[in-house]
Design a protein around this motif. Structure first.
Motif, PDB file in Angstrom:
ATOM      1  N   THR A   1      -5.138   5.658   2.880  1.00 31.94           N
ATOM      2  CA  THR A   1      -4.374   5.050   1.931  1.00 31.94           C
ATOM      3  C   THR A   1      -5.196   3.563   1.754  1.00 31.94           C
ATOM      4  O   THR A   1      -4.632   2.844   0.936  1.00 31.94           O
ATOM      5  CB  THR A   1      -3.051   4.774   2.241  1.00 31.94           C
ATOM      6  OG1 THR A   1      -2.927   4.096   3.427  1.00 31.94           O
ATOM      7  CG2 THR A   1      -2.469   6.108   2.165  1.00 31.94           C
TER       8      THR A   1
ATOM      9  N   ARG B   1      -3.460   3.398  -3.251  1.00 28.46           N
ATOM     10  CA  ARG B   1      -2.289   4.412  -3.610  1.00 28.46           C
ATOM     11  C   ARG B   1      -1.618   3.871  -5.061  1.00 28.46           C
ATOM     12  O   ARG B   1      -0.471   3.781  -5.210  1.00 28.46           O
ATOM     13  CB  ARG B   1      -1.034   4.068  -2.772  1.00 28.46           C
ATOM     14  CG  ARG B   1      -1.577   4.365  -1.293  1.00 28.46           C
ATOM     15  CD  ARG B   1      -0.085   4.209  -0.252  1.00 28.46           C
ATOM     16  NE  ARG B   1       0.551   5.476  -0.576  1.00 28.46           N
ATOM     17  CZ  ARG B   1       1.930   5.811  -0.536  1.00 28.46           C
ATOM     18  NH1 ARG B   1       2.677   4.560  -0.706  1.00 28.46           N
ATOM     19  NH2 ARG B   1       2.503   6.779  -0.635  1.00 28.46           N
TER      20      ARG B   1
ATOM     21  N   THR C   1      -0.409   3.231   5.432  1.00 28.56           N
ATOM     22  CA  THR C   1      -1.098   2.049   4.907  1.00 28.56           C
ATOM     23  C   THR C   1      -0.808   0.737   5.971  1.00 28.56           C
ATOM     24  O   THR C   1      -1.840   0.135   6.113  1.00 28.56           O
ATOM     25  CB  THR C   1      -0.466   1.909   3.460  1.00 28.56           C
ATOM     26  OG1 THR C   1      -0.400   2.899   2.844  1.00 28.56           O
ATOM     27  CG2 THR C   1      -1.221   0.576   3.102  1.00 28.56           C
TER      28      THR C   1
END
Length: 257
Positions: free
Chosen positions: A2, A20, A31
């Motif tokens: 991510t 994202r 993340t």
């Protein structure tokens, strides 16, 4: 993944991209883990002398924590585990300069990242706001970060107006949150230019200067942060009620200032 990271070894600039876009670059657990790992890796990478932080797509830089992320909290009002408190570079002892490039929305937990960047460059499409109070949540850490950059009255207005008002890039520049406003799509290139210049200066002098600037404010920030968990525990509505308020809003009833 991510998060995307790229390093230009010739210039010494690394680019970190929140990746994202389908979730407006909101931060989930993966993340958050990748951000922490990236900052700590950069500490030991001599090829990296400056960092640009941005978000993918053109709709948002970052909209804070992903609301689908489960972040359980202790029952005690004296304890709180903030899922975003350690996602920034300074929280991970990275004293290499970070320049943020913002386009689209930056709100909520995005200020954990912007608050730990050396400075922010935004294009004309950028808007800044914080939805906490609208959804029955105390705006604590975000407001504390903003108070290091903006006049108190401006911080209070942004924090208290919630989703009813967004700060334009122009107004953010006038109040000190943003250091430069670019034409649409130009923030990343401008941030990279600045980072390239900085990376070309002697490393020890740059990192010492970064540390000096942060030394001027970190004592007050640490004292403020010590109060934040209690304010949040006492002032937040129960999660179910927050969700009701969140789901009842259309997201379109706001003005840009």
């Amino acid at each position: 993944m991510t998060l995307r990271t790229e390093t230009d070894k010739e210039t010494g600039v690394a680019t970190v991209t929140l990746d994202r876009p389908h979730r407006h670059n909101a931060i989930d657990r993966a993340t958050a883990d990748e951000l922490r790992a990236a900052w700590r890796d950069f500490r030991f990478d001599d090829d990296v002398r400056a960092v640009v932080l941005t978000g993918s797509g053109d709709r948002a830089f970052c909209t804070g924590i992903d609301r689908d992320t489960d972040a359980p909290q202790p029952n005690s009002p004296y304890s709180m585990d903030d899922p975003l408190l350690t996602v920034g570079p300074k929280a991970n002892d990275l004293w290499k300069p970070v320049v943020a490039a913002v386009n689209g929305m930056a709100c909520g937990g995005a200020f954990y990242l912007l608050g730990e960047a050396e400075f922010v460059i935004a294009d004309e499409t950028a808007t800044f706001f914080d939805p906490h109070t609208t959804y029955g949540m105390v705006n604590a850490y975000e407001a504390m970060y903003l108070a290091q950059r903006m006049p108190p009255g401006e911080v209070a207005r942004l924090a208290l107006m919630g989703t009813a008002e967004r700060l334009s890039a122009r107004r953010a520049h006038e109040t000190g949150l943003v250091s430069e406003v670019t034409p649409p799509g130009g923030a990343l290139a401008a941030a990279t230019r600045c980072a390239t210049v900085i990376a070309g200066h002697p490393t020890e002098a740059v990192q010492g200067t970064v540390r000096a600037v942060w030394a001027a404010t970190e004592a007050g920030r640490a004292q403020a942060f010590a109060q934040a968990p209690h304010l949040i525990a006492l002032g937040n509505l129960p999660p179910e009620r927050q969700a009701e308020l969140f789901n009842s809003r259309t997201g379109k009833d706001f003005r840009v200032r």
